[in-house]
Scaffold this motif. Sequence first.
Motif, mmCIF file in Angstrom:
data_model
loop_
_atom_site.group_PDB
_atom_site.id
_atom_site.type_symbol
_atom_site.label_atom_id
_atom_site.label_comp_id
_atom_site.label_asym_id
_atom_site.label_seq_id
_atom_site.Cartn_x
_atom_site.Cartn_y
_atom_site.Cartn_z
ATOM 1 N N ALA A 309 0.859 -1.218 0.008
ATOM 2 C CA ALA A 309 0.206 -0.105 0.182
ATOM 3 C C ALA A 309 0.887 1.259 -0.090
ATOM 4 C CB ALA A 309 -1.052 0.097 1.162
ATOM 5 N N HIS A 310 1.159 1.834 1.271
ATOM 6 C CA HIS A 310 2.145 2.932 1.378
ATOM 7 C C HIS A 310 3.440 2.668 1.200
ATOM 8 C CE1 HIS A 310 1.943 1.251 5.222
ATOM 9 N NE2 HIS A 310 2.835 1.968 5.766
ATOM 10 N N LYS A 311 3.731 1.184 1.286
ATOM 11 C CA LYS A 311 5.130 0.870 0.850
ATOM 12 C C LYS A 311 5.148 -0.788 0.364
ATOM 13 C CE LYS A 311 6.202 0.004 5.934
ATOM 14 N NZ LYS A 311 7.008 0.290 6.763
ATOM 15 N N ALA A 312 6.280 -1.189 -0.018
ATOM 16 C CA ALA A 312 6.171 -2.717 -0.351
ATOM 17 C C ALA A 312 5.686 -3.635 0.819
ATOM 18 C CB ALA A 312 7.321 -3.220 -0.820
ATOM 19 N N GLY A 313 4.703 -4.528 0.435
ATOM 20 C CA GLY A 313 4.116 -5.288 1.456
ATOM 21 C C GLY A 313 5.082 -6.089 2.537
ATOM 22 N N TRP A 314 6.153 -6.431 2.117
ATOM 23 C CA TRP A 314 7.220 -7.190 2.854
ATOM 24 C C TRP A 314 7.746 -6.371 4.076
ATOM 25 C CZ3 TRP A 314 12.140 -6.031 3.991
ATOM 26 C CH2 TRP A 314 12.939 -5.317 3.064
ATOM 27 N N LEU A 315 7.578 -4.938 3.889
ATOM 28 C CA LEU A 315 8.171 -4.096 4.777
ATOM 29 C C LEU A 315 7.069 -3.704 5.863
ATOM 30 C CD1 LEU A 315 9.422 -1.465 2.278
ATOM 31 C CD2 LEU A 315 10.850 -2.745 4.100
ATOM 32 N N SER A 316 5.815 -4.253 5.893
ATOM 33 C CA SER A 316 4.697 -3.753 6.643
ATOM 34 C C SER A 316 4.859 -4.800 7.809
ATOM 35 C CB SER A 316 3.279 -3.908 6.002
ATOM 36 O OG SER A 316 3.063 -5.163 5.396
ATOM 37 N N ASP A 317 4.016 -4.465 8.959
ATOM 38 C CA ASP A 317 3.955 -5.342 10.107
ATOM 39 C C ASP A 317 3.469 -6.693 9.749
ATOM 40 O OD1 ASP A 317 5.034 -3.141 11.443
ATOM 41 O OD2 ASP A 317 3.267 -2.870 12.907
ATOM 42 N N ARG A 318 2.433 -6.896 9.135
ATOM 43 C CA ARG A 318 1.813 -8.008 8.705
ATOM 44 C C ARG A 318 2.693 -8.688 7.920
ATOM 45 N NH1 ARG A 318 -4.238 -6.584 7.001
ATOM 46 N NH2 ARG A 318 -3.148 -5.178 6.121
ATOM 47 N N GLY A 319 3.424 -8.335 6.817
ATOM 48 C CA GLY A 319 4.467 -8.638 6.025
ATOM 49 C C GLY A 319 5.657 -9.253 6.708
ATOM 50 N N MET A 320 6.111 -8.473 7.699
ATOM 51 C CA MET A 320 7.150 -9.191 8.467
ATOM 52 C C MET A 320 6.941 -10.666 9.261
ATOM 53 S SD MET A 320 8.465 -7.716 12.212
ATOM 54 C CE MET A 320 6.916 -7.526 12.720
ATOM 55 N N LEU A 321 5.802 -10.586 9.716
ATOM 56 C CA LEU A 321 5.292 -11.805 10.547
ATOM 57 C C LEU A 321 4.943 -13.116 9.126
ATOM 58 C CD1 LEU A 321 2.823 -11.240 13.267
ATOM 59 C CD2 LEU A 321 5.252 -11.527 13.451
ATOM 60 N N TYR A 322 4.354 -12.635 8.164
ATOM 61 C CA TYR A 322 4.162 -13.486 7.126
ATOM 62 C C TYR A 322 5.467 -14.200 6.586
ATOM 63 C CZ TYR A 322 1.707 -15.188 3.032
ATOM 64 O OH TYR A 322 1.242 -15.911 2.128
ATOM 65 N N LEU A 323 6.527 -13.229 6.481
ATOM 66 C CA LEU A 323 8.093 -13.774 6.163
ATOM 67 C C LEU A 323 8.346 -14.830 7.051
ATOM 68 C CD1 LEU A 323 7.802 -11.470 4.072
ATOM 69 C CD2 LEU A 323 10.304 -11.236 4.193
ATOM 70 N N VAL A 324 8.370 -14.635 8.397
ATOM 71 C CA VAL A 324 9.406 -15.276 9.380
ATOM 72 C C VAL A 324 8.438 -16.283 9.880
ATOM 73 C CG1 VAL A 324 10.421 -15.156 11.523
ATOM 74 C CG2 VAL A 324 10.813 -13.420 9.804
ATOM 75 N N LEU A 325 6.893 -16.160 10.088
ATOM 76 C CA LEU A 325 6.320 -17.266 10.690
ATOM 77 C C LEU A 325 5.473 -18.047 9.555
ATOM 78 C CD1 LEU A 325 4.991 -15.609 14.151
ATOM 79 C CD2 LEU A 325 6.926 -17.183 13.685
ATOM 80 N N GLY A 326 5.248 -17.272 8.281
ATOM 81 C CA GLY A 326 4.463 -18.159 7.170
ATOM 82 C C GLY A 326 2.961 -17.537 7.392
ATOM 83 N N PRO A 327 1.915 -17.829 6.672
ATOM 84 C CA PRO A 327 0.643 -17.323 6.630
ATOM 85 C C PRO A 327 0.025 -17.889 7.964
ATOM 86 C CG PRO A 327 1.047 -18.532 4.700
ATOM 87 C CD PRO A 327 2.151 -18.900 5.809
ATOM 88 N N PRO A 328 -0.704 -16.651 8.473
ATOM 89 C CA PRO A 328 -1.621 -17.234 9.891
ATOM 90 C C PRO A 328 -2.471 -18.499 9.825
ATOM 91 C CG PRO A 328 -2.442 -15.249 8.957
ATOM 92 C CD PRO A 328 -1.175 -15.639 8.031
ATOM 93 N N GLU A 329 -2.201 -19.350 10.863
ATOM 94 C CA GLU A 329 -3.452 -20.529 10.816
ATOM 95 C C GLU A 329 -4.758 -20.096 10.927
ATOM 96 O OE1 GLU A 329 -1.446 -23.937 12.553
ATOM 97 O OE2 GLU A 329 0.133 -22.607 12.839
ATOM 98 N N THR A 330 -4.784 -19.058 11.881
ATOM 99 C CA THR A 330 -6.406 -18.821 11.875
ATOM 100 C C THR A 330 -6.123 -17.172 12.141
ATOM 101 O OG1 THR A 330 -6.608 -20.855 13.477
ATOM 102 C CG2 THR A 330 -8.236 -18.902 13.796
ATOM 103 N N VAL A 331 -7.121 -16.318 11.755
ATOM 104 C CA VAL A 331 -7.435 -15.128 11.842
ATOM 105 C C VAL A 331 -8.831 -14.722 12.186
ATOM 106 C CG1 VAL A 331 -7.364 -12.774 10.546
ATOM 107 C CG2 VAL A 331 -5.832 -14.506 9.943
ATOM 108 N N TYR A 332 -8.851 -13.978 13.483
ATOM 109 C CA TYR A 332 -10.219 -13.307 13.812
ATOM 110 C C TYR A 332 -10.187 -11.938 13.512
ATOM 111 C CZ TYR A 332 -10.444 -17.951 16.016
ATOM 112 O OH TYR A 332 -10.805 -19.241 16.433
#
Length: 395
Positions: A309-332
Amino acid sequence: MLLGLGSSLPLAAAPRRDFAAQYRPDRRIVVDTRREGDSVRLYLRFPSARLLRRGFPLHVALWNDYDAKRVLWQDTVRHAARRLRREGEAATLDFCLPLTRLRVGQVLSLATGPADEAASGEAAWVRLTPEHLSRSFILTDSVGQPLLRHYVRAGEPFMIDSYGADLSVQAYRYPLSSLAAAPPMAGPGALPAQPRKLSAQDSVRYRAGSLLRFQAGLYLLRVREQEPRSGLLVEDNTFPALTSADELIAPLIYLTTSAERKKLFDAPDPKKAVDQFWLTVAGNNQPIARQLIRTYYGRVQEANQLFSAHKAGWLSDRGMLYLVLGPPETVYREAGEERWLYRADQGMGGTFVFRAKPSTFAPDNYELVRRPEYEQLWYAAVEQWRKGRTARPGR
């Protein structure tokens, strides 16, 4: 309007919706909108035409919020399969809804299959913002097909398809951000100060419908003065994939020290140095090194598709977790909040809370609520990468 008469039985939500499918690019239905007079046109892209079940209509439902238990109204788009446009494996379609039936802050869900699937987290979900209900244009490719994304590559030809004749587009360009997210346990003092206001580097006016090519930057676009401005990210090279040496080194910020990254940047052949980094991590096992590279940079590309959005997705907070931990298993999801859950696997289970922080450039932006207790979990996940035995939760 392509709507049917609606279903006779109102939808009711399951005890708690799981929105994890929204972060699986192979299952996620992408939605964009354009205001057309007293209607809103919705554009949908299905990652695979196989997701459209033969004989089922497209179910549309409106909710007060992501966690609402009862639907406000529901309807159907009949014969949706006949309106499909194939794009390789993917398929797109569009239809209109009356503007009078929609309000800012409400949430639409859209799904094909049995009617109750529109109440599940597997459906396409979109919170209606002023931009969704007011923006009178969409981005298209050079032949007029909707892009359904808010990023393009520098020099990539695209058009701004506006509803209305002889309109011009004002584009304001701002500098790109390369600031990566801070670790999840970082305290307030460790977070870099964010500028409260960005200054435009330049602005240009274009005629809507003309073929455009932008240089790299962050843009705000506006067609009519009364409309909210819309953000557009323009990145270099092969975005959302990364290919150059500098691009491949930068996301390693989540796994390496600054000294290690400097050594990679300063190497005579940085790209070869990146390969050697992963080979060392894999204990000189080439198949494992190739798998690590595919996994990590595959996640970088997916994060760019999901969160840019305002920057590349991997730089964002959600992108950071996505890279290191993978896609979330459950999202509420609740009003203004997302919770990502990972099961306890090799000491990496936990729950991460994100709170909505929308902006002009990023109306769907979320920021992580950082906590000291994440430190052990974070370093355990990084260690899995550094030892070449990364678990892949959610895959």
